[in-house]
Design an enzyme around this catalytic site. Structure first.
Site, PDB file in Angstrom:
ATOM      1  N   ASP A   1      -8.339  -7.206  -4.380  1.00  0.00           N
ATOM      2  CA  ASP A   1      -8.010  -5.852  -3.911  1.00  0.00           C
ATOM      3  C   ASP A   1      -8.625  -4.835  -4.871  1.00  0.00           C
ATOM      4  O   ASP A   1      -8.106  -4.595  -5.950  1.00  0.00           O
ATOM      5  CB  ASP A   1      -6.481  -5.690  -3.850  1.00  0.00           C
ATOM      6  CG  ASP A   1      -6.046  -4.359  -3.261  1.00  0.00           C
ATOM      7  OD1 ASP A   1      -6.898  -3.456  -3.075  1.00  0.00           O
ATOM      8  OD2 ASP A   1      -4.842  -4.216  -2.979  1.00  0.00           O
TER       9      ASP A   1
ATOM     10  N   ARG B   1     -11.791   6.018  10.081  1.00  0.00           N
ATOM     11  CA  ARG B   1     -11.221   4.682  10.120  1.00  0.00           C
ATOM     12  C   ARG B   1     -12.220   3.625   9.648  1.00  0.00           C
ATOM     13  O   ARG B   1     -11.850   2.637   9.023  1.00  0.00           O
ATOM     14  CB  ARG B   1     -10.747   4.367  11.541  1.00  0.00           C
ATOM     15  CG  ARG B   1      -9.960   3.075  11.645  1.00  0.00           C
ATOM     16  CD  ARG B   1      -8.766   3.093  10.724  1.00  0.00           C
ATOM     17  NE  ARG B   1      -7.861   1.978  10.946  1.00  0.00           N
ATOM     18  CZ  ARG B   1      -6.837   1.695  10.158  1.00  0.00           C
ATOM     19  NH1 ARG B   1      -6.586   2.467   9.116  1.00  0.00           N
ATOM     20  NH2 ARG B   1      -6.035   0.687  10.413  1.00  0.00           N
TER      21      ARG B   1
ATOM     22  N   HIS C   1      -7.804  -5.529  -0.006  1.00  0.00           N
ATOM     23  CA  HIS C   1      -6.518  -4.844   0.144  1.00  0.00           C
ATOM     24  C   HIS C   1      -5.731  -5.360   1.352  1.00  0.00           C
ATOM     25  O   HIS C   1      -4.506  -5.353   1.360  1.00  0.00           O
ATOM     26  CB  HIS C   1      -6.760  -3.334   0.261  1.00  0.00           C
ATOM     27  CG  HIS C   1      -5.514  -2.525   0.276  1.00  0.00           C
ATOM     28  ND1 HIS C   1      -4.537  -2.631  -0.696  1.00  0.00           N
ATOM     29  CD2 HIS C   1      -5.064  -1.580   1.141  1.00  0.00           C
ATOM     30  CE1 HIS C   1      -3.550  -1.788  -0.419  1.00  0.00           C
ATOM     31  NE2 HIS C   1      -3.840  -1.148   0.689  1.00  0.00           N
ATOM     32  N   ASP C   2      -6.455  -5.821   2.373  1.00  0.00           N
ATOM     33  CA  ASP C   2      -5.802  -6.370   3.569  1.00  0.00           C
ATOM     34  C   ASP C   2      -4.952  -7.605   3.272  1.00  0.00           C
ATOM     35  O   ASP C   2      -4.192  -8.049   4.132  1.00  0.00           O
ATOM     36  CB  ASP C   2      -6.858  -6.771   4.609  1.00  0.00           C
ATOM     37  CG  ASP C   2      -7.165  -5.636   5.582  1.00  0.00           C
ATOM     38  OD1 ASP C   2      -6.327  -4.738   5.716  1.00  0.00           O
ATOM     39  OD2 ASP C   2      -8.253  -5.670   6.195  1.00  0.00           O
TER      40      ASP C   2
ATOM     41  N   SER D   1       0.834  -1.196   0.000  1.00  0.00           N
ATOM     42  CA  SER D   1       0.000   0.000   0.000  1.00  0.00           C
ATOM     43  C   SER D   1       0.877   1.258   0.000  1.00  0.00           C
ATOM     44  O   SER D   1       1.679   1.436  -0.911  1.00  0.00           O
ATOM     45  CB  SER D   1      -0.915  -0.057   1.225  1.00  0.00           C
ATOM     46  OG  SER D   1      -1.985   0.815   1.093  1.00  0.00           O
TER      47      SER D   1
END
Lengths: 210, 354
Positions: B295, B208, B328-329, B139
């Site tokens: 992702d 968040r 994405h994690d 990222s």
């Protein structure tokens, strides 16, 4: 370009037809300390061998994700991609050799692939199964159906092969394109054959330049 | 693995915006041993909300860094530092401005990804290392890895950008802006002057929550939460997002959120009209680029754009799109295959280029 049967066919060829004898032939063709691109490099066995034994700058292209992963985990720089797309990115004459082993008959536009190979590389090494082999001819003649042999083990409806060519076909194309064939090696099993290769060769290996 | 955090102090750093920050602190940790030849050092670069604590208990990349792991600390000397503008020990908007004796707040100078990398270069010099075996991160860490290879071609043997991009898409900028607006809409934000008072916890928490949605995938959320209810008033997924939002407030500074997301949004290797290929003109590093199928925040096409530009320059690049449902994690979660790629790539880089 490649379909479901690709993995199986690549493994069959590496194991049965090429094995170490293919490494030896390509190893013999490739000069040490050169830049080599292997299209459809599988798990990168050949490239790893060339890097270790010929100290080449080795790069590969492989469409199968698991195989590309294996190759990278082996330390080989492989681009996970369709080979026809992968050739487009590369600058002219970036490599000394571009290898296409057992894949030409599966490409959508074989002539374009070969032209691109000779654009990005000074020389192309092309290995393909010979559709002119006597067993293929007999199978077709006797059964009257699309030939199925050890070399071409698929039913017509699930074959990854979409173009069928013989040793003579390749020679004719090279002539028409004005390429120079520097070496031609014909294999029957692990042995090389010299006489009547269009009938006897199971696999043909050509070293070609513009 | 027992880890210890260090602070390196520098007199000043000049920034892309023309300002100078003085003095400047960098928080960092190291794992493994630097060898005698000083050629086994790897700088690991954290993503937006990470910090210097990469390995060991609760380390953000502990699954990748350690003895026998992808970044094998039996072989390599691994360094991780908190980014400039951060809030976990490195100078940022929450640091004290020596000329006023108060926290900088919004008077902290704007920082860029190249500024962050410049400070990392100073840290590497401070540690006595001239050339890194590799720079790697996911990222925002991928942005820094690419910036390293572009800005300091002689100081990096290889780069491993994972789930990254050479420039944010409007969609990525848009999500960041929602987060920033949530913070700034919180009255407790108070133009960034909240130190010693109540911080903009509600705004930061909402920011968040949005972030977490973008880090997951439709499939991973379905698998993790389904439509299960936590209680009669809330779904599991709502409870999870609130929990993660609340947890984030305890460890992250809202002003750092603003500064760092801006740095990411403005990062663009193709700025000033040059092509990506031109940006890579002086690159010498070998690359391993990794992306993940699910992702959607940093889609594979962004990694492929980088790979294509590098291949067009005949750079040594390995690229693989790994299958994963984690979104994405994935670079933090889906580590078994990732670790295999990294291990093999680092071993051959060390053999051939160290």
């Amino acid at each position: 370009m490649r379909h479901g049967g690709k993995l199986a066919v690549a493994q069959t060829f590496v194991r049965e037809l090429l094995g170490r004898s293919d490494y030896a032939i390509i190893g013999e063709l490739i000069e040490p300390n050169t830049r080599v691109l292997d299209l459809g490099c599988g798990e990168g066995e050949l490239l790893a061998w060339l890097a270790a034994n010929k100290h080449v700058d080795a790069r590969g292209v492989e469409i199968s994700g698991p195989k590309a992963q294996q190759a990278i985990a082996r330390g080989v720089s492989v681009f996970h991609s369709d080979l026809e797309e992968a050739l487009r990115d590369l600058p002219d004459q970036a490599f000394d050799y571009v290898i296409l082993s057992q894949t030409l008959q599966e490409t959508r536009a074989p002539l374009k692939v070969l032209q691109d190979m000779l654009r990005v590389g000074r020389r192309a090494i092309v290995a393909f199964p010979n559709f002119g082999h006597w067993r293929v001819r007999l199978a077709h003649l006797w059964t009257g159906r699309a030939p199925k042999t050890k070399l071409f083990p698929y039913d017509w409806y699930n074959s990854p092969n979409i173009h069928f060519l013989t040793v003579h076909d390749f020679e004719a194309m090279a002539l028409a394109e004005r390429w120079t064939v520097e070496r031609r090696i014909f294999l029957e099993g692990a042995r090389t054959v010299k006489l009547r290769p269009n009938l006897r060769a199971e696999v043909a290996v050509f070293l070609v330049r513009k | 693995m027992i880890t210890e955090s260090h602070i390196a102090k520098f007199d000043s750093i000049s920034l892309d915006g023309g300002m100078t920050l003085a003095p400047v602190d960098v928080a960092y940790e190291t794992y493994g041993e630097l060898n005698a030849a000083r050629n086994n050092a790897i700088l690991v670069l954290h993503a937006f909300s990470g910090d210097a604590h990469a390995a060991g208990e609760d380390g953000w990349w502990d699954s990748m860094i350690g003895p026998g792991k992808g970044f094998d600390t039996d072989k390599y000397f691994v360094i991780c530092s908190n980014v400039l503008g951060g809030c976990r020990g490195t100078s940022g908007p929450g640091s004290i401005n020596p000329s006023t004796g108060c926290p900088y707040g919004m008077s902290f100078p704007p920082v860029t990804i190249p500024d962050m990398v410049r400070l990392q270069k100073m840290l590497i010099g401070h540690l006595g290392i001239e050339r890194l075996l590799s720079v790697s991160g996911g990222s925002m860490g991928a942005m820094q890895a690419m910036q390293w290879a572009v800005a300091y071609p002689d100081a990096v043997a290889s780069a491993i950008p994972i789930a990254g991009t050479a420039r944010h898409s409007p969609q990525q900028i848009a999500f960041n802006e929602v987060g920033r607006q949530a913070i700034m809409a919180d009255p407790d934000w108070n133009e960034g002057n909240y130190y010693g008072r109540r911080p903009p916890a509600r705004g930061l928490s909402v920011a968040r929550m949005v972030g977490h949605i973008t880090y997951m995938s439709d499939a991973s959320m379905r698998e993790k939460f389904g439509r299960r209810l936590r209680d009669e008033n809330q779904f599991e997924v709502e409870s999870y997002l609130r929990y993660r939002g609340g947890q984030f407030v305890d460890r992250f500074d809202a002003n750092s959120y603003l500064y760092i997301t801006k740095a990411m949004d403005y990062f663009d290797l193709t700025s000033s009209g040059r092509s990506l290929s031109a940006a890579f003109e002086n690159v010498k590093a070998r690359f391993l680029v990794i992306s993940f199928t699910s992702d959607w925040l940093y889609p594979s096409y962004q990694s492929l754009e980088v790979v294509r530009a590098l291949r067009g320059r005949n750079c040594d690049v390995a690229y693989c799109e790994l299958p994963s449902s984690y979104g994405h994690d994935a670079f933090l979660v889906n580590v078994i295959e990732q670790a295999e790629l990294v291990r093999g790539f680092l071993a051959s880089t060390f053999r051939e280029r160290a």
